[in-house]
Write an enzyme that holds these catalytic residues in place. Structure first.
Site, mmCIF file in Angstrom:
data_model
loop_
_atom_site.group_PDB
_atom_site.id
_atom_site.type_symbol
_atom_site.label_atom_id
_atom_site.label_comp_id
_atom_site.label_asym_id
_atom_site.label_seq_id
_atom_site.Cartn_x
_atom_site.Cartn_y
_atom_site.Cartn_z
ATOM 1 N N ASN A 214 0.850 -1.312 0.083
ATOM 2 C CA ASN A 214 -0.067 -0.074 0.116
ATOM 3 C C ASN A 214 0.847 1.361 -0.149
ATOM 4 O OD1 ASN A 214 -1.893 1.980 0.380
ATOM 5 N ND2 ASN A 214 -2.481 1.436 2.422
ATOM 6 N N TRP A 215 1.038 1.676 -1.125
ATOM 7 C CA TRP A 215 2.188 3.072 -1.119
ATOM 8 C C TRP A 215 1.318 4.395 -0.866
ATOM 9 C CZ3 TRP A 215 4.381 2.441 -6.951
ATOM 10 C CH2 TRP A 215 5.300 1.437 -6.838
ATOM 11 N N LYS A 216 0.145 4.245 -0.465
ATOM 12 C CA LYS A 216 -0.382 5.598 0.047
ATOM 13 C C LYS A 216 -0.039 6.614 -0.953
ATOM 14 C CE LYS A 216 -0.393 3.450 4.496
ATOM 15 N NZ LYS A 216 -0.406 3.723 5.916
ATOM 16 N N HIS B 283 -9.938 1.694 3.760
ATOM 17 C CA HIS B 283 -8.560 1.873 4.451
ATOM 18 C C HIS B 283 -8.979 2.767 5.758
ATOM 19 C CE1 HIS B 283 -4.518 2.735 5.959
ATOM 20 N NE2 HIS B 283 -4.081 1.881 5.483
ATOM 21 N N GLU C 137 -7.426 4.987 6.861
ATOM 22 C CA GLU C 137 -7.097 6.546 6.731
ATOM 23 C C GLU C 137 -8.232 7.172 5.835
ATOM 24 O OE1 GLU C 137 -3.048 5.729 4.871
ATOM 25 O OE2 GLU C 137 -2.508 5.305 6.877
ATOM 26 N N GLU D 214 -6.345 -4.518 9.962
ATOM 27 C CA GLU D 214 -5.327 -3.374 10.269
ATOM 28 C C GLU D 214 -5.641 -2.592 11.503
ATOM 29 O OE1 GLU D 214 -3.103 -2.455 6.343
ATOM 30 O OE2 GLU D 214 -4.795 -0.994 6.611
ATOM 31 N N GLY E 213 1.673 2.518 10.653
ATOM 32 C CA GLY E 213 2.670 3.684 10.696
ATOM 33 C C GLY E 213 3.178 3.763 11.929
ATOM 34 N N SER F 27 2.427 -2.055 10.433
ATOM 35 C CA SER F 27 3.931 -2.064 10.872
ATOM 36 C C SER F 27 4.651 -3.328 10.674
ATOM 37 C CB SER F 27 4.069 -1.285 12.469
ATOM 38 O OG SER F 27 3.852 -0.197 12.564
HETATM 39 P P1 PGA Z 1 2.136 0.289 7.698
HETATM 40 O O1 PGA Z 1 0.862 0.572 6.871
HETATM 41 O O2 PGA Z 1 2.725 -0.852 7.224
HETATM 42 O O3 PGA Z 1 2.973 1.501 7.400
HETATM 43 O O4 PGA Z 1 1.804 -0.012 9.119
HETATM 44 C C1 PGA Z 1 -0.102 -0.445 6.597
HETATM 45 C C2 PGA Z 1 -1.416 0.012 5.935
HETATM 46 O O5 PGA Z 1 -1.807 1.220 6.313
HETATM 47 O O6 PGA Z 1 -2.009 -0.538 5.180
#
Ligand code: PGA
Length: 256
Positions: free
Chosen positions: A10-12, A95, A97, A167, A173, A213
């Site tokens: 997931n490159w965001k 997601h 976010e 998640e 993150g 993470s």
């Molecule tokens: P992260 O993000 O591995 O940087 O914790 C995971 C995600 O949001 O899919």
């Protein structure tokens, strides 16, 4: 021993077009072990390029969101059909976010899942509880509620080719990973909810990925867990060495 492991990047909102395609080129040369599925969920600008680079390589591209309508006057949005027309095969939906910063609800995410299905995309449905909920010990009812308002509403035939990513928001993150016990418990719980709704055969075919993470230092333990079928990877998917290390670990677990 695992028969299949699913590792999705997931490159965001990272990487310019050039940077993304450069990393995609490097990824495509890494030979993914049979039984491991490698997907890069990238910003929309990368999709057509990545899909082209990945063709025939064993890698696939995916989007990180799509609109719930098939088309219309929605300036700035991207439909599932548009995503599919790039050659991308997946789309991350719900997601945390998107839920936090764009007020996405499970009812909306359900509409997006249906639109992704109409376009032939594989939705990667994300769920997971915030820290306060985990600290109050209410994580199971919280996640159950997310599922009840979204994927548990699907008909049994709609559940085919759908992935779930658990998640925990407090692990995304933050460098703070769910313990193996916490991950296994929640994944088994999600599997049970899916089994109760869709039956054992269908539920067993739904990959449940862990995200939060996940990195080369903890992936072996996480991917080995009975109900963890792989990972949705943010930070560690932005670097060639880290992401391919995760794929190597997945490959070793398949061959073990
Ligand atoms: P992260 O993000 O591995 O940087 O914790 C995971 C995600 O949001 O899919």
């Amino acid at each position: 021993m695992k028969k299949a492991i699913y590792v999705a990047a997931n490159w965001k909102m990272h990487k310019t077009l050039q940077e993304g395609l450069e990393l995609g080129e490097m990824f495509s040369k890494y030979q993914v072990t049979h039984g491991v599925t490698a997907v890069v969920n990238a910003p929309a600008i990368h999709l057509a390029g990545l899909a082209g680079i990945f063709a025939g390589s064993g890698w696939s591209a995916g989007a990180q969101n799509c609109h719930q309508a098939d088309s219309g006057a929605y300036t700035g949005e991207l439909s599932a059909g548009m995503v599919a027309s790039t050659g991308a095969r997946y789309v991350v939906l719900g997601h945390s976010e998107r839920r936090i910063y764009f007020q996405e609800t499970d009812a909306l995410v359900l509409d997006k899942i249906r639109s992704a299905r109409r376009a032939g995309l594989i939705p990667i449905y994300c769920c997971g509880e915030p820290l306060a909920i985990r600290e109050s010990g209410e994580e199971r009812p919280y996640v159950e509620n997310q599922l009840r308002e979204s994927i548990l509403q699907l008909d049994p035939e709609e559940i085919r080719d759908l992935w779930v990513a658990y998640e925990p928001v407090w692990a995304i993150g933050t460098g703070r990973t769910a313990s193996p016990q916490q991950a296994q418990d929640m994944h088994a719980f999600i599997r049970r909810l899916l089994t109760d709704r869709f039956g054992q055969d269908k539920a067993a075919c739904i990959p449940i990925l862990y995200g939060g993470s996940c990195n080369p230092g903890n992936a072996r333990e996480l991917f080995s867990l009975e109900d963890v079928d792989g990972g949705l990877i943010g930070g560690a998917s932005l670097k060639y060495d880290d992401f391919t290390a995760l794929l190597s670990i997945a490959g070793e677990l398949i061959r073990a």
